[in-house]
Enzyme design. Sequence first.
Site, short mmCIF file in Angstrom:
data_model
loop_
_atom_site.label_atom_id
_atom_site.label_comp_id
_atom_site.label_asym_id
_atom_site.label_seq_id
_atom_site.Cartn_x
_atom_site.Cartn_y
_atom_site.Cartn_z
N HIS A 1 -23.12 13.73 -67.38
CA HIS A 1 -21.82 13.31 -67.93
C HIS A 1 -22.03 13.02 -69.42
CE1 HIS A 1 -20.39 12.84 -63.80
NE2 HIS A 1 -21.48 12.14 -63.57
N SER B 1 -30.49 17.70 -52.36
CA SER B 1 -30.34 16.68 -53.37
C SER B 1 -29.28 17.11 -54.38
CB SER B 1 -31.68 16.42 -54.05
OG SER B 1 -31.64 15.17 -54.72
N CYS C 1 -35.52 14.85 -52.80
CA CYS C 1 -36.19 14.41 -51.58
C CYS C 1 -37.39 15.32 -51.35
CB CYS C 1 -35.25 14.49 -50.38
SG CYS C 1 -33.84 13.37 -50.47
#
Length: 267
Positions: free
Chosen positions: A123, A118, A146
Amino acid sequence: MTLTHEQRIQLHGFNNLTKSLSFNMYDICYTKTREERESYIAYIDEQYNSDRLTSILRQVADIIGAHVLNVAKQDYVPQGASVTILVSEGPIVEVPEESFEESPGPLPSMVVMALDKSHITVHTYPEYHPDEGISTFRADIDVSTCGEISPLKALNYLIHSFDTDIMMIDYRVRGFTRDIFGKKLFIDHEINSIQNYIPEEEGRQFDMIDVNIYQENLFHTKCRLKQFDLNNYLFGYTKDSLSKEEQDEITERLKTEMDEIFYHIGR
């Protein structure tokens, strides 16, 4: 689906449900002059540079039991930063139990959970209003996993890692896995609200609103600080240096800004 650890679902093959947490936070500040605005942006860029963000995401990886495969990071000009971490299944110390508990996750201490392939990303967006009256800092963090463990277990730590006035939190479970009889399972754990993954002490500081679509396994919670102290929104000075009229005007502008973010006015 009410299951204890001992009643764990027997699956046919790997649990390939994808669980995604999006954590979006805002910090608001009043910056009257260009110099104040530039100082605030510089402060934010220093506080949340790519090195510190990488450290935060590595702790998230530890909390959800992930092994870091690769780190890509960048500090942008004139401002902002991004970090992306690719992760894989980490060492399993013991069979995970917390994925069945709808409760706040830990702060960094020890790892007892597992994760498969994963990613984790962040940001940042330091911004300012065109007339230089309001500056904002926004950070978007995405944790996608996952397998059995939910990324919601990292939410407690993320809240503690950022000074935030407003939080927008989304959680979604996608895809399906199968039990040993071939029955499709579209979710593998109980969840009533994202609020249940926020510690009570933290939750009492915020007004919180849920917008959930249970049949689609979509959960959304937005949070806004209850208390407003003007001194916390002035950069480099206190409200005592302002007249009563200035205090009232600045307070109104700040609260309008927060209302528009929290309620999405004008969208």
